[in-house]
Scaffold this active site. Structure first.
Site, mmCIF file in Angstrom:
data_model
loop_
_atom_site.group_PDB
_atom_site.id
_atom_site.type_symbol
_atom_site.label_atom_id
_atom_site.label_comp_id
_atom_site.label_asym_id
_atom_site.label_seq_id
_atom_site.Cartn_x
_atom_site.Cartn_y
_atom_site.Cartn_z
ATOM 1 N N ASP A 481 29.794 33.042 31.890
ATOM 2 C CA ASP A 481 28.991 33.859 32.781
ATOM 3 C C ASP A 481 28.484 35.046 31.952
ATOM 4 O O ASP A 481 29.019 35.313 30.874
ATOM 5 C CB ASP A 481 29.838 34.326 33.965
ATOM 6 C CG ASP A 481 29.087 35.286 34.859
ATOM 7 O OD1 ASP A 481 27.956 34.969 35.238
ATOM 8 O OD2 ASP A 481 29.639 36.364 35.161
ATOM 9 N N ASP A 675 34.015 36.449 35.810
ATOM 10 C CA ASP A 675 34.738 37.619 36.303
ATOM 11 C C ASP A 675 34.477 37.947 37.759
ATOM 12 O O ASP A 675 35.169 38.782 38.330
ATOM 13 C CB ASP A 675 34.387 38.841 35.457
ATOM 14 C CG ASP A 675 33.012 39.396 35.801
ATOM 15 O OD1 ASP A 675 32.073 38.585 35.936
ATOM 16 O OD2 ASP A 675 32.886 40.619 35.938
ATOM 17 N N ASP A 679 31.841 33.560 40.737
ATOM 18 C CA ASP A 679 32.295 32.589 39.737
ATOM 19 C C ASP A 679 33.481 31.760 40.233
ATOM 20 O O ASP A 679 33.896 30.815 39.553
ATOM 21 C CB ASP A 679 32.699 33.308 38.445
ATOM 22 C CG ASP A 679 31.537 34.030 37.803
ATOM 23 O OD1 ASP A 679 30.433 33.470 37.816
ATOM 24 O OD2 ASP A 679 31.726 35.155 37.309
#
Length: 785
Positions: A481, A675, A679
């Site tokens: 990410d 995080d 996600d």
């Protein structure tokens, strides 16, 4: 009467006309406290709520979990027996025993059983259990070390004398020796070997008896059987003067086996010291503030949520909480590995174990004891050590059947040699029993996992999921990410573009009210620009896109341009205002039912070691991919800066999930790191997932590993350690299998003397332990927690 029971008995005696009992009795009957064994009285203390506060975790639904230290564990069969026995106890939900650390993790229902019942259950099968305490465990390990050294010293010192006599006897067989001298040497050898067998070899003999009582064939059974047969045959030869003696083989076998177990103990002690290093920073005492402002020094274990404590400069913060008064720099290197102090002000969260560097702080305790962050990290480390990959489970099952197979094979070989060469059946049978090494199979995995877990913990990587280490080692694709992972996750609003008649301050106020309940880094950036006086209602959050909510009766929407358009139908028409926006900036829009009210432009800095991490992962043969919900041009720009060729932006959580599924369908083993709450789905779907330690709680809960601190290079080290660990496990298992496949037939053929078997069996275990300990010495240049 001391109790109602005694009163009832006395009344029955008198009512039955048996009063003379009191005149004729020779002594007073035992009181209840005298009839209860001392051990049971001691463990009943652990049933009290106060006693459990420091080591028992409580879960929703009333379940409880404790970490116990087991005494008397000698082999994998001991661990298996305790685990199986505990699981059969009514009320015990789960039990896991780690042979490498001699620790048991037990979860139970307090409505159906008590902790004292669990401890007594372990005692009944010949072992000891007590709640895990770092100082007590260190004391037990030290006591065990000294005891093993004493046994090793007796075996070594007396064994040397027996070996010297054996040399004289061998020389006498070759050159000739007078019978009276031969008889003297034999009796001397018997006298010197007997203390070795009764004292030094006592752990093996008692372990074998315990295994047999519990109808379980452990490693101590063939060891003790080999010692008993060799010693008995030697005693017979000494008394009758006919046949060979094997005193030298007995003392040598005991010495080398004790040496192997001593080195295993030292390896376990190193693992325990690593865990203790995480607990030691928490002070034992705290300065508590009462309602009148008075100060009282109390044990940290007595702190509860809502207590106020004073933390003086240079002192350690005793529990997790928030600053009530004061402003100071706090050293959080324990958790993050960062050497720079972090400024903490009123309302900021502080972690137990961190150090107050300069000014007094008053802290409101939020969690202490088992619920603190440090305790949870230690719990995760212990869970990682309890992890047993598929190969380990196969090896444990194989080791259990292996001992039975060896005993059957030894009996068959004894019968064969008794019929073909009666003078050789005894040394061959002894050699078969001694040379076998089932412990090498069982040690192959736990010693490697323990060493690897320590190496990962020093690099701020905490394992939370089953088989995470094994899966990370086999991963072929690393998916990142962007926000909060490759970037610092601390975006700043660098520009606010008003696109309506609503003032900019009013736009910031509404944005802060909408985002104040979100944990996303962009939400934190928007709330920092304006303190929200009122909260939004009817909030509907769409992870990775934005959210909607009512403020003063008006429905507002905030999020990405595509989310705004899908929810309100409005598009940002003033594109010319965004032409000068930098490529690495993010765009967030605020709209109501009428129009787009304003645009927030945010910027987030890349982590300095992101490019080096990508290069290192690709050097290890992994393909690196970037999936982000940010604008495609921003994602592409970030990917180009850090060297990622495969990148996609503008993805919703569902899009990320579909792309990961596609990768897995193509045969990729996907490791995902993120995080945020958005996600969570993709972290759950990935083969192995890693969450940033400062990310959202939901992301950490869904991850298999957690990276504490901000040093991304630790991820590359983690992959290298995981692959090295899997290689070491394969090497250990290959050696254990190869050794036994070669040694047992050689011993059955009569090619291995008993003394050679003793050396080979001990060396096999030592080699496995030594090979695993190489993981603990891997080069580490990264900050340590």
């Amino acid at each position: 009467m001391c109790c109602e029971g005694c009163k009832a008995v006395a009344e029955a005696i008198i009512a039955g006309g048996l009063d003379d009992y009191y005149r004729q009795r020779s002594e007073m009957p035992g009181k209840p406290e005298e009839l209860v064994p001392e051990f049971l009285r001691e463990i009943q203390v652990y049933d009290h709520e106060f006693a459990q506060r420091s080591f028992v975790r409580r879960f929703d639904g009333g379940e409880r979990e404790a970490s116990l230290v087991l005494g008397g564990i000698e082999c994998a069969a001991c661990a298996w027996l305790n685990e199986r026995h505990l699981r059969q106890l009514p009320g015990v939900i789960d039990a896991q025993v780690n042979f490498s650390t001699h620790r048991a993790r037990v979860r139970w229902d307090p409505e159906r059983t008590r902790l004292s019942d669990i401890l007594a259950c372990v005692k009944r099968i010949g072992y000891e259990a007590h709640p895990y305490d770092p100082e007590r465990q260190e004391a037990l390990l030290e006591r065990e070390r000294k005891q093993q050294l004493r046994r090793l010293g007796v075996a070594g010192s007396l064994g040397v004398q027996v070996m010297m006599i054996a040399i004289a006897l061998y020389a006498g067989d070759w050159y000739g020796i007078q019978e009276n001298f031969r008889s003297l040497f034999l009796w001397l050898s018997l006298a010197l070997t007997t203390p070795v067998l009764l004292y030094s070899a006592r752990p093996f003999l008692s372990g074998a008896l315990r295994d047999l009582r519990n109808r379980r064939l452990g490693m101590d059974v063939p060891v003790s059987l080999g010692l008993f047969i060799a010693f008995s045959g030697s005693v017979y030869a000494t008394v009758t003067g006919v046949g060979p003696v094997y005193y030298d083989s007995v003392v040598m076998f005991v010495f080398f086996l004790l040496l192997a177990r001593y080195l295993e103990l030292m390896a376990r002690r190193r693992g325990a010291q690593l865990s203790e290093a995480l607990v030691q920073p928490v002070p034992a005492m705290a300065t508590k503030l009462d309602e009148s402002g008075g100060l009282t020094v109390v044990p940290v274990t007595e702190l509860e949520s809502g207590d106020r404590v004073l933390v003086r400069p240079g002192a350690q913060i005793p529990a997790d909480g928030r600053v009530l008064e004061g402003r100071a720099g706090v050293d959080e290197a324990l958790l993050t590995g960062e050497s720079r102090p972090v400024i903490k002000c009123v309302g900021d969260f502080v972690t137990g174990g961190s150090i107050n560097l300069d000014s007094p702080l008053q802290v409101l305790v939020e969690s202490a004891g088992p619920d603190s962050i440090l305790s949870r990290i230690l719990d995760l480390v212990e869970r990682a050590r309890d992890e047993r990959p598929h190969l380990a489970r196969v090896a444990d099952r194989a080791a259990g059947y292996f001992v039975a197979a060896v005993l059957i094979f030894a009996c068959a070989a004894a019968v064969y040699w008794w019929q073909t060469a009666p003078e050789r059946w005894l040394p061959v049978t002894i050699a078969i029993l001694v040379v076998t090494c089932p412990c090498a199979l069982s040690l192959a995995t736990p010693t490697a996992i323990t060493a690897a877990t320590g190496a990962l913990t020093r690099r701020a990587l905490i394992i939370t999921g089953n088989n995470a280490l094994e899966t990370l080692a086999r991963a072929t694709r690393f998916v990142f990410d962007k926000t909060g992972t490759l970037t610092h996750g601390q975006p700043r609003v660098i520009r606010t573009i008003v696109t309506s008649d609503m003032p900019g301050k009013e736009c910031s106020r509404i944005a802060a009210a909408l985002e104040q309940s979100s944990e996303h880094p962009i939400a934190r950036a928007l709330t920092e620009t304006h303190s929200a006086q009122d909260a939004a209602t009817d909030i509907v959050n769409t992870p990775g896109a934005g959210l909607r909510g009512k403020i003063e009766g008006t429905m507002y929407t905030i999020g990405t341009p595509s989310f705004i358009e899908s929810q309100t139908g409005h598009r940002l028409l003033q594109r010319q205002l965004l032409d000068d926006m930098e490529e690495n900036c993010s765009l967030v829009l605020l709209a109501d039912q009428a129009c787009v009210r304003c645009a927030f432009i945010l910027s987030d800095e890349l982590r300095p070691d992101a490019r080096e991490l990508v290069r290192s992962l690709e050097h290890q043969g992994m393909t690196v991919t970037l999936y982000s919900g940010d604008r495609p041009d921003v994602t592409k720009h970030v990917a180009e800066r850090i060297g990622i060729a495969d990148a996609a932006g503008g993805l919703s959580p569902e899009d990320k999930l579909l792309r990961v599924r596609d990768l897995q369908a193509q045969g990729e083993i996907v490791a995902m790191i993120g995080d945020g709450i958005n996600d969570t789905p993709v972290l759950s779907r990935a083969d192995v997932s890693i969450a940033m330690g400062d990310g959202a709680q939901a992301a950490r809960a869904s991850a298999d590993m957690i990276l504490l601190g901000s040093n991304l290079s630790n991820l590359a080290d983690g992959v290298a350690i995981a692959r090295k660990t899997l290689a070491v496990i394969h090497q250990n298992l290959l050696w254990a299998v190869t050794y036994n496949l070669l040694a047992i037939p050689a011993a059955a053929a009569g090619w291995v003397a008993p003394w050679m078997a003793a050396i080979g069996m001990s060396a096999s275990s030592l080699l496995v332990v030594a090979n695993s300990l190489r993981l603990a010495r891997l080069r580490d240049d990264s900050p340590r927690v």
